[in-house]
Design a protein around this motif. Structure first.
Motif, short mmCIF file in Angstrom:
data_model
loop_
_atom_site.label_atom_id
_atom_site.label_comp_id
_atom_site.label_asym_id
_atom_site.label_seq_id
_atom_site.Cartn_x
_atom_site.Cartn_y
_atom_site.Cartn_z
N TYR A 81 0.47 -1.13 0.03
CA TYR A 81 0.52 -0.07 -0.11
C TYR A 81 0.81 0.95 -0.39
O TYR A 81 0.51 2.36 -0.04
CB TYR A 81 -0.70 -0.09 1.18
N GLY A 82 2.46 0.97 0.50
CA GLY A 82 2.91 3.06 0.58
C GLY A 82 2.72 2.65 2.01
O GLY A 82 2.20 2.66 2.36
N GLY A 139 2.83 6.29 3.06
CA GLY A 139 1.63 7.58 3.13
C GLY A 139 0.48 6.15 4.02
O GLY A 139 0.30 6.86 5.22
N GLU A 140 0.13 5.19 3.26
CA GLU A 140 -1.45 4.34 3.55
C GLU A 140 -1.11 3.92 4.98
O GLU A 140 -1.47 4.08 5.78
CB GLU A 140 -1.74 3.24 2.89
N GLU A 149 -2.93 0.59 -9.37
CA GLU A 149 -2.62 1.97 -10.66
C GLU A 149 -1.81 0.87 -12.19
O GLU A 149 -2.39 1.91 -13.77
CB GLU A 149 -0.25 1.35 -10.94
N LYS A 154 -7.05 10.30 -6.52
CA LYS A 154 -7.30 8.65 -5.87
C LYS A 154 -8.39 8.44 -5.14
O LYS A 154 -8.66 7.20 -5.33
CB LYS A 154 -6.00 8.88 -4.45
N GLU A 174 1.03 7.78 -4.83
CA GLU A 174 1.16 6.51 -3.95
C GLU A 174 0.47 5.80 -4.27
O GLU A 174 -0.95 5.84 -3.59
CB GLU A 174 1.16 5.88 -2.27
N ARG A 185 4.19 12.30 -8.14
CA ARG A 185 4.51 10.96 -8.29
C ARG A 185 3.57 10.20 -6.76
O ARG A 185 3.58 10.94 -5.37
CB ARG A 185 5.50 10.15 -7.77
N THR A 203 2.63 0.97 -6.45
CA THR A 203 2.39 1.47 -5.17
C THR A 203 3.76 3.37 -6.25
O THR A 203 2.63 3.75 -5.32
CB THR A 203 3.29 1.33 -3.89
N GLN A 204 4.29 3.47 -6.80
CA GLN A 204 4.90 4.29 -7.51
C GLN A 204 5.11 4.31 -8.70
O GLN A 204 5.92 5.83 -9.49
CB GLN A 204 6.77 4.56 -7.09
#
Length: 615
Positions: free
Chosen positions: A219-220, A222-223, A483, A531, A477, A475, A509-510
């Protein structure tokens, strides 16, 4: 007529019936193959899906492999190495145990496996027919131990199921990816990857970390920073560990909620319901992200309930879920700053002040249904509960949601709005209208909600969106499957003035870069809006119904502020414009915030109609 003789069906027929019952979907096939790989001790599992599964799948693990003496039994029904008798069910720890999965997969498509054990010097390629019988055996080159299962012509022998799958192939693919995410999350020590036919990686995990590291890869960062990780004790030697959203960091949908029992992905709607309730009791309207694994003694629950083994029965389900709900509620309570005061600014209030008895209504000429005592409260009570005043519209029916079924005579259809006769205004908030015909019926129209919906559809029809190019690309996430959805649907996304670039060289994820954002009514949208938009359309097959949730909220706010307000005096002509105007809308039943526009009151007596006519 002579009674038919009862006969035992053939073994082949019985096997086809049994296998067709066990696995009936593409996602179910993938799920069983992944479980087999994990049960075989694999530390790496690769799932290759060709053309969303329509051209086949290939699942590879580096487990123990299939021994040569098991080749014949590999595809047979009720053949398994995981249990010997029924008593073993109480202490089963593997995902599979019934010995029906491979037989069912053989019945659903063409199966070929390549396998090798540590004792073998060379690998073997085996092919099985639809009955699970080994029909071909050859040697093949395979470096390490493990098994590769290749399934082609999936569900071709079940034309009805195949046609249904082909119609909903994207939704089934999304469900498959959700299953794979679940197994990756509950097995963070296993390296797992989902790969498309062109070699693009949907997602992959390294298998080197714990739950947090696995979630970061999926999920990255950030999440994951929005999650709170916990480990708590429950009753009867049970524990629960995992992660949940921090207060105020939830999502619009419950698509990111996973429940496990002893690392087994399971379907626990009651537990999910309780978790969502505990979260919302703290004043939050969204859905929390949930990754919960309950560690419990195997004898405290039963897995052998449904063919897919995703439904379990707990011996003390109510107590376990209640305790877990309380533990999570305490966690959220501790995370909310003490000085934070949350007030429900949109507290729902009764639409009209209702008298205690039907006689009070009859005194003014309104006759309520006598066959259902107390129905006056249902007719005029609190509006239908919606998830907050700022939520999206509920799915609307062709008939108004007036608390009744469609056979009820008080239900009004859109084509009858033009026949409503304005009686007057009540309490400077509601327009009272009469529908004459087979028994005259009285309705109350919320003047603010109705006018707001009328203006909302007008403003949406006049909407003009422009693109604002970013000085530097951003970019974003995103989930790996989101994606790839963006990559495949760039024209669909750019219709709404988002400009995106897909960087295939970047890690999962990027890979999505935002280079332009929409501007509407002098408001510039951002990464979060992008998002949210992708999440809202990813499972929406009807492209014509796409909309950006943020734009919808902006327009709804404009419509709300410019509409007739509760407390405004409204003339008869204006009342007619509002009531007859919403009848021309596609969905007139609720305002953009979910507030009902119309309610049935009851029937009006003939004497009162005669008095009205004399006036």
């Amino acid at each position: 007529m002579q009674a038919r003789r009862i006969k035992k069906v053939s073994t082949e027929t019985a096997q086809k019936i049994e296998t067709g019952k066990t696995i009936g979907t593409f996602s179910g096939i993938v799920k069983e193959l992944v479980e087999n790989g994990i049960d075989a001790g694999g530390t790496r599992i690769d799932v290759k899906i060709r053309k969303l599964g329509l051209e086949g799948i290939e699942v590879t693990d580096n487990g123990k492999g299939v021994s040569e003496e098991s080749f014949e039994m590999f595809g047979r029904l009720h053949a398994t190495s995981k249990m010997k008798d029924y008593d073993d069910l109480a202490k089963i720890t593997t995902y599979g145990f019934r010995g029906t999965a491979m037989a069912s997969i053989c019945g659903a498509g063409g199966v070929t496996i390549e396998t090798k054990t540590d004792e073998m010097e060379i690998g073997h390629r085996l092919r099985y027919d639809e009955s699970g019988v080994l029909v071909d055996k050859a040697v093949c080159q395979r470096g390490c131990s493990g098994t590769t299962v290749i399934v082609t012509d999936i569900l071709q022998s079940h034309p009805v199921r195949h046609a249904e799958w082909a119609r909903n192939v994207k939704q089934e693919y999304a469900r498959t990816q959700s299953y794979l995410y679940a197994y990756a999350i509950c097995n963070p020590a296993i390296k797992m990857a989902s790969i498309r036919e062109d070699g693009k990686v949907v997602f992959s995990t390294s298998g080197r970390g714990g739950l947090r590291e696995c979630l970061i890869e999926l999920y990255g960062i950030g999440e994951v920073n929005k999650l709170h990780f916990f480990d708590v004790s429950l009753e009867n030697k049970m524990r629960c560990k995992g992660a949940v959203s921090k207060p105020g960091s939830g999502r619009a949908t419950n698509s990111q909620q996973f429940c496990f029992i002893n690392r087994r992905p399971v379907f626990l709607p009651e537990l999910s319901k309780r978790i969502n309730k505990a979260y919302r009791e703290h004043g939050f309207k969204d859905c929390p992200s949930v990754f919960v694994d309950v560690e419990a003694p195997t004898e405290s629950y039963e897995v052998n309930v449904t063919p897919d083994k995703r439904v379990v029965n707990f011996a003390q389900e109510e107590n376990v879920f209640l305790v877990l709900q309380g533990k999570l509620s305490e966690i959220w309570e501790s995370l909310i700053p003490a000085e934070t005061v949350r007030e429900n600014l949109f507290e729902e209030k009764p639409l009209l002040q209702t008298p205690g008895k039907a006689a009070a209504w009859e005194a003014v000429g309104v006759r309520l249904p006598e066959e259902q005592p107390g129905r006056e409260e249902a007719l005029l009570g609190t509006p239908v509960s919606v998830d907050g005043c700022e939520g999206d519209e509920e799915d609307e029916l062709e008939k108004a949601p007036l608390f009744f079924d469609e056979e009820d005579p008080l239900v009004i259809t859109k084509d009858r709005f033009k026949d409503l006769k304005i009686v007057g205004q009540f309490n400077r908030g509601f327009i009272i209208a009469l529908l004459e015909g087979d028994g005259s019926r009285l309705y109350a129209i919320d003047q603010h909600a109705a006018d707001e919906k009328r203006r909302f559809e007008k403003y949406m029809g006049e909407l003009r969106i422009e693109t604002q190019k970013l000085v530097c690309s951003k970019r974003v996430e995103m989930l790996a499957d989101e994606e790839l959805f963006v990559c495949e649907n760039i024209p669909r996304i750019e219709k709404w003035k988002f400009s995106v670039f897909f960087d295939e060289k970047a890690p999962p994820t990027q890979r999505v870069c935002l280079v332009g954002v929409p501007v509407v009514y002098k408001k510039t949208l951002g990464e979060g809006d992008f998002k949210e938009f992708v999440s809202s359309i990813i499972e929406n097959a009807d492209e014509s119904t796409d909309t950006i949730p943020r734009i919808r909220r902006i327009v709804a706010s404009m419509a709300c502020r410019s509409s007739v307000m509760i407390g405004d005096a409204v003339g008869r002509r204006r009342m007619g414009e509002i009531v007859h105007g919403i009848g021309r809308l596609e969905k007139p039943w609720t305002c953009p915030h979910g507030r009902p526009t119309i309610r049935a009151i009851g029937w009006v007596g003939e004497k009162e109609l005669e008095k009205e006519a004399e006036k």
